[in-house]
Design a protein around this motif. Sequence first.
Motif, mmCIF file in Angstrom:
data_model
loop_
_atom_site.group_PDB
_atom_site.id
_atom_site.type_symbol
_atom_site.label_atom_id
_atom_site.label_comp_id
_atom_site.label_asym_id
_atom_site.label_seq_id
_atom_site.Cartn_x
_atom_site.Cartn_y
_atom_site.Cartn_z
ATOM 1 N N PRO A 133 0.803 -1.244 0.000
ATOM 2 C CA PRO A 133 0.000 0.000 0.000
ATOM 3 C C PRO A 133 0.831 1.288 0.000
ATOM 4 C CG PRO A 133 -0.875 -1.575 1.584
ATOM 5 C CD PRO A 133 0.440 -2.110 1.143
ATOM 6 N N VAL A 134 2.012 1.269 0.635
ATOM 7 C CA VAL A 134 2.797 2.509 0.718
ATOM 8 C C VAL A 134 3.719 2.683 -0.490
ATOM 9 C CG1 VAL A 134 2.729 2.583 3.234
ATOM 10 C CG2 VAL A 134 4.594 1.354 2.096
ATOM 11 N N MET A 135 3.979 1.623 -1.244
ATOM 12 C CA MET A 135 4.898 1.710 -2.375
ATOM 13 C C MET A 135 4.371 2.624 -3.484
ATOM 14 S SD MET A 135 6.289 -2.212 -2.797
ATOM 15 C CE MET A 135 7.255 -1.790 -4.259
ATOM 16 N N SER A 136 3.062 2.707 -3.598
ATOM 17 C CA SER A 136 2.479 3.505 -4.686
ATOM 18 C C SER A 136 2.805 4.996 -4.551
ATOM 19 C CB SER A 136 0.962 3.308 -4.723
ATOM 20 O OG SER A 136 0.380 3.713 -3.490
ATOM 21 N N GLY A 137 3.138 5.436 -3.336
ATOM 22 C CA GLY A 137 3.452 6.844 -3.134
ATOM 23 C C GLY A 137 4.916 7.182 -3.341
ATOM 24 N N TRP A 138 5.726 6.175 -3.642
ATOM 25 C CA TRP A 138 7.153 6.408 -3.829
ATOM 26 C C TRP A 138 7.512 6.550 -5.295
ATOM 27 C CZ3 TRP A 138 8.661 1.416 -0.742
ATOM 28 C CH2 TRP A 138 8.381 1.611 0.616
ATOM 29 N N GLU A 139 8.697 7.070 -5.531
ATOM 30 C CA GLU A 139 9.345 6.922 -6.830
ATOM 31 C C GLU A 139 10.248 5.686 -6.683
ATOM 32 O OE1 GLU A 139 12.323 9.379 -9.829
ATOM 33 O OE2 GLU A 139 11.191 10.458 -8.278
#
Length: 354
Positions: A133-139
């Motif tokens: 879930p948190v990976m989508s907000g990263w580059e």
Amino acid sequence: MTLTLTIDTERWREHHRGVLGQYPGLVPVCKGNGYGFGHHRLMRETTRLGTGLAAVGTVQEAARAQDFYPGDLLVLTPYRNGEVSPALSDRTIRVVSSPGHCDGLAGRRVVVELRSSMRRHGITEADLHALRPVMSGWEFEGFSIHLPLNRVGGAGGAEEVASWVRRLREERMPLRQVFVSHLSAEETAGLHAEFPGTRFRLRTGTKLWLGAPKATRYTSRVLDVTRPERGRGLGAGRRQPASGPHLVVVSGGVSHGVGLRAPKTLSGLRDRARHVVGIGHACLDHHLSPFLWDGVRCRFAAPPRLQESVLLVRGGGPPPKVGDEVAAQLRYTITRPDRVVEEPQVPPAASEVR
């Protein structure tokens, strides 16, 4: 008073080019004391190699390097919530090793560290669902796996990496690139052949900077030579040996890394026997130094001082003279020389010629 590191620059760089040719996508590691060469020099060589990415150990190292290195910087120390960090440029890539430590990384460049058989840090297979879930907000830049240097038994390093890649495929994770360590060129090529859609990039410092031992050497300047009077003390509370050696004061003490030792893992009867013999010599105050004269390692006359060491040079040949250079066998990763000299060729030190 000088401890000098001399580099045969062309031979050293020829080795760098050879390693780069073996490992396409190489990521040079420049951390700690700069492997004895210093960060500025290693970053200059990394720029020359044109890799576009270098790895550093800490955020403090990244903050210093970003002022003189134009490429991207991968910080190997994992990110932790609430950490106090200096201002870092958008060229910085952070490592995440736990789904519980991702706060404040939205929009940042991130590499995810996978748990390896080294069992240090890194996410496990059970962490993958919490991480998604948190990976989508990263580059997102890719995954990383740090393998143990000495693998004894079990699967090889390439198979350990391949096992993780297969698991990530099952989870439909992005596998554009994976950063690896301590793999041979053949192992890396095998991974590229098995997973042609993934770029495997070797992170290395030791293989790159220290893989050409004949291209570099340490030497120490002789500061004083005396012959102690019989019956007088030697060093700090030591008695003069009956053989009456010369006392030679040379540059290089604990501030340079001389006399520092780290715990060592012993494997096999021979290693253990050598360790026991070393303990016996230590009990007799017979401590070998890293300095050589006439091709023979000298003993310490006393514990190394802050910036100099006192050696015992026994008879049998002419002793060194004030101003001579003696060879020193030092660990690059803990040594901080007074100066670094780059030369087209490195002539042998006088103390290395019998």
